[in-house]
Design a protein around this motif. Structure first.
Motif, PDB file in Angstrom:
ATOM      1  N   SER A  75       0.817  -1.216   0.000  1.00 19.87           N
ATOM      2  CA  SER A  75       0.000   0.000   0.000  1.00 19.87           C
ATOM      3  C   SER A  75       0.851   1.266   0.000  1.00 19.87           C
ATOM      4  N   THR A  76       1.952   1.267   0.732  1.00 20.62           N
ATOM      5  CA  THR A  76       2.783   2.476   0.796  1.00 20.62           C
ATOM      6  C   THR A  76       3.402   2.793  -0.554  1.00 20.62           C
ATOM      7  N   ASP A  77       3.942   1.768  -1.228  1.00 23.03           N
ATOM      8  CA  ASP A  77       4.544   1.997  -2.547  1.00 23.03           C
ATOM      9  C   ASP A  77       3.493   2.412  -3.567  1.00 23.03           C
ATOM     10  N   ILE A  78       2.342   1.768  -3.535  1.00 26.34           N
ATOM     11  CA  ILE A  78       1.291   2.125  -4.490  1.00 26.34           C
ATOM     12  C   ILE A  78       0.809   3.555  -4.237  1.00 26.34           C
ATOM     13  N   THR A  79       0.728   3.948  -2.973  1.00 30.30           N
ATOM     14  CA  THR A  79       0.333   5.323  -2.662  1.00 30.30           C
ATOM     15  C   THR A  79       1.339   6.328  -3.195  1.00 30.30           C
ATOM     16  N   PRO A 105      -6.669   3.254   7.406  1.00 28.34           N
ATOM     17  CA  PRO A 105      -6.463   3.430   8.852  1.00 28.34           C
ATOM     18  C   PRO A 105      -5.056   3.125   9.331  1.00 28.34           C
ATOM     19  N   THR A 106      -4.254   2.405   8.540  1.00 24.50           N
ATOM     20  CA  THR A 106      -2.902   2.021   8.971  1.00 24.50           C
ATOM     21  C   THR A 106      -1.823   2.934   8.422  1.00 24.50           C
ATOM     22  N   LEU A 107      -2.188   3.938   7.638  1.00 21.30           N
ATOM     23  CA  LEU A 107      -1.173   4.790   7.025  1.00 21.30           C
ATOM     24  C   LEU A 107      -0.522   5.687   8.071  1.00 21.30           C
TER      25      LEU A 107
END
Length: 766
Positions: free
Chosen positions: A399-403, A436-438
């Motif tokens: 998720s972090t890389d895709i964001t 919610p985990t970002l």
């Protein structure tokens, strides 16, 4: 005997009386009659021997005979009508019609192979596909009809695909039919897997360098069939074949990127060990080949970008389509590829160039590269969306890389509506999965996305001011020969700027869906106050019900602990009749009223159940306090009348109204020895009054419970204390007063205790 339906009788009569050349015009009417005759067509033939004079079975037999005659006839119009009727009969006839469809299957294959009109061939392919799919539930019919005829059907389909005169619409129908059958009959279609790949490779990732224009529907059907051919792998090799194919597609993407990205100096370093291939700068970028395993050749930046976009969409199809067995998705290779593609960005408006360019490449080629980057980045976003849908919760580590990729693409293509729409469509499942985990740093990076979403919504709603018009100095304006005369008018135009560039409806729908997620799926403490107020204002002005509900349910609290005003009044004003709004309003009003009655600070984030439970507990404590006050008044009166004083210290030294003074005198001046393990209890009139003032409600309830029989219980405590004091008398004093042993004294103490207990029980009985 039941009479046959009139539709069946009319159908048979029209087929017998109408010439074959006129049947195509009557096909809609004839098919309608067939669809209303499902019950007689699906009836079993078991009852024919009992009632040989029945008219319905005879009409069904005549219908099938007429259809077979038309199918095997020499008239092309009759064959077309026969194909239409066979499709309708198979759809409603059930097992009885399938069992009698063996001659029809062979006739349909001959129609696909003959020199018939293309509509007849296309309809024959569709009808055969339907028959083969319906045979799946009957193994006997599969063995008798499907297995012997499928090879001939696939051969006829390949002939249609390879024919240069076949239109793309027919090829798309053939590809869709084969993609449905390859999952049902993988063993039968295994010998044709190589031929199918060769025939359809041209339509997987087409370019403008190709000799044919491939529509979007043909691309999707060809990619789907190309991927599903992994079902035909022998034994348990479908998973390995799938992984091998997707890795080959990733390598093709890298090879294409090596050519079209030669105009820039890439800062990307592969994390999977891929090394870019050397390119020749003196020639135009090119790729592909004429071999069986290669895609068609291309040349130029524009065709190369089309090939790269097609391959990225091909990779997305790998993740969207089912597999025969569990597979290992090469997530590292996919993420490495998308990182490389998103790191190449066009020049920023604030600076001349944002990336270091290759000086040996012409300026025209670099300009072509900047124009194709939006399409490439859009394909990357689609690939990320397919990965999130396929991996589901397993995509959380990505998720972090895709964001980061999503925000980077938006920052450089902010003015492109197509790119913004893809960004919004990807951000919605991304925030739902990992919002919610970002961490705070990632949430801060989403600020451009939040501002752009609010800008698009407010612009479409007409709540943004028009763009400022450029003004020219008076001296320079006089020197200008041509110009906009309306720019000198003092009265502004009444036409809003949004009318000149209206946003697509799909873009606005994606933005409206994404707006509530900023409130419900992001940690609100990580948002700045101005961003939160912008989202709230956008939700109110656009009348977004979901966003306003999310704002009310997620109150904002700044770093100082202060809560921002709620937008509940706006929500109730616009959606007062909604059930969800009424539930939220009633609960929040009750919670706020409770806080006012108890003069407490109202916390909007507190749970209503906790507030109500606290209120109930306070009510019970108030009731207990009233009961305790009544009991304590009785206790005070009893203490004043009896003037009793009980002191227990040491291991049992007791004084009660002078009763134990005979055994031991208490010297007030001399401090007595105190046992650290003993408990001292004093009850006087002053102590009871103080107890009434400061005791907790629960203790008052206990004292109130001792109102009945208080005198007997105090007496029992005094006697027990006296007995304990007698045991703790000094040894020398006991020897002087009584020469008996300690056992005798113990017996006397036990006897006195028993007597006192008996007296207490008698008093209780009275």
């Amino acid at each position: 005997m039941a009479s046959p339906p009139s539709d069946l009788r009319v159908l048979v009569r029209r087929l017998a009386s109408t010439p074959a050349d006129q049947l195509p015009r009557l096909c809609p009417v004839l098919v309608g009659h067939v669809l209303r005759c499902g019950e007689p067509l699906s009836a079993s033939d078991a009852g024919k021997g009992k009632d040989k004079g029945a008219e319905t079975p005879m009409l069904v037999h005549k219908l099938r005979t007429h259809i077979t005659t038309l199918l095997t006839g020499r008239n092309a119009s009759g064959r077309f009508a026969a194909v239409c009727l066979i499709k309708a009969v198979v759809d409603v006839g059930g097992w009885e019609s399938l069992r009698a469809a063996d001659p029809w299957v062979r006739g349909l294959i001959s129609v696909a192979q003959k020199i018939d009109p293309l509509p007849s061939k296309e309809l024959a392919v569709i009808t055969l596909t339907k028959i083969y799919m319906l045979l799946q539930g009957y193994p006997t019919l599969i063995r008798e009809m499907a297995t012997p005829t499928l090879p001939s059907f696939v051969t006829a389909c390949l002939q249609l695909v390879k024919s240069p005169s076949t239109p793309t619409s027919v090829i798309e129908t053939v590809a869709s039919s084969l993609s449905k059958l390859v999952m049902l009959y993988p063993t039968t279609l295994r010998p044709f897997a190589g031929q199918i790949k060769t025939a359809l490779r041209t339509y997987v990732a087409p370019t403008t360098s190709d000799s044919v224009v491939v529509p979007h529907a043909l691309r999707e059907s060809s990619r789907r069939l190309f991927i599903l051919l992994s079902y035909t792998a022998p034994k348990n090799g479908s998973s390995d074949e799938w992984v091998k194919s997707i890795k080959a597609a990733i390598l093709d993407c890298h090879a294409t990127a090596d050519q079209i990205f030669r105009g820039v100096v890439e800062s990307w370093e592969s994390s999977t060990g891929y090394r870019p291939q050397p390119v020749r700068n003196e020639l135009d970028p090119s790729g592909g080949g004429d071999s069986v395993d290669e895609f068609p050749s291309w040349e130029g930046i524009q065709p190369g970008s089309q090939r790269l976009v097609g391959l990225l969409e091909f990779l997305a199809e790998y993740l969207d389509n089912p597999t025969k067995a569990p597979v290992t998705v090469p997530v590292g290779e996919l993420l490495d590829l998308t990182t490389r593609l998103t790191l190449v960005t066009p020049p920023s408006p604030s600076s001349e160039e944002t990336m270091q360019t290759n000086p040996s490449i012409s300026r025209d080629e670099k300009a072509d590269l900047w124009t194709v980057l939006p399409d490439i980045h859009t394909a990357v976003l689609r690939l990320h969306g397919s990965a999130i849908r396929r991996l589901a919760d397993s995509a959380l580590p990505l998720s972090t890389d895709i964001t980061d990729h999503t925000v980077r693409v938006l920052s450089f293509h902010r003015t492109n509506p197509a790119v913004r729409e893809k960004v919004y469509n990807l951000a919605s499942p991304l925030l739902t999965l990992a919002g919610p985990t970002l961490p705070r740093l990632t949430v801060d990076s989403l600020t451009p996305l939040i501002r752009q979403v609010c800008h698009d919504i407010l612009l479409s709603a007409g709540h943004l001011d028009d763009a400022p018009k450029p003004t020219l100095p008076v001296e320079k304006a006089k020197q200008t020969v041509q110009g906009n005369a309306d720019a000198f008018l003092s009265t502004p135009s009444a036409t809003p700027a949004s009318l000149f560039s209206p946003l697509p409806a799909s873009l606005l729908a994606s933005a409206a869906t994404l707006l509530p997620l900023f409130l419900s799926h992001l940690p609100q403490p990580h948002l700045s106050p101005d961003i939160r107020s912008l989202v709230d204002r956008t939700a109110i002005l656009s009348s977004n019900k979901e966003a306003m509900l999310a704002s009310v349910l997620q109150p904002y609290k700044d770093s100082r602990g202060r809560y921002y005003p709620s937008i509940l009044p706006f929500l109730v004003q616009k959606f007062g009749t909604s059930k969800e709004v009424e539930v939220v309003r009633s609960n929040l009003v009750r919670a706020g009223r409770y806080a006012q009655l108890n003069t407490d600070e109202y916390d909007p984030s507190a749970n209503l159940d906790d507030l109500l439970a606290d209120r109930q507990l306070r009510g019970e404590e108030a009731a207990d306090e009233e009961m305790g006050d009544a009991g304590e008044q009785t206790d005070v009166v009893a203490v004043v009348e009896k003037e009793k004083r009980v002191v227990v210290s040491g291991w049992g030294t007791a004084v009660t109204n002078g009763t134990v003074q005979e055994a031991m005198e208490v010297d007030d001046d001399k401090p007595a020895e105190v046992n650290p393990f003993a408990v001292t209890v004093k009850e006087t009139e002053t102590a009871v009054v103080n107890k009434k003032r400061a005791a907790s409600p629960l203790k008052r309830k206990s004292s109130g419970g001792l109102e009945v029989g208080e005198e007997a219980k105090v007496k029992r405590v005094a006697v027990a204390a006296a007995a304990a004091a007698a045991v703790a008398v000094d040894t020398k004093k006991v020897e002087e007063e009584n020469s008996d042993s300690d056992d005798e004294g113990s017996v006397q103490i036990d006897m006195s205790l028993d007597d006192d207990d008996d007296e207490d029980e008698e008093e209780d009985d009275e």
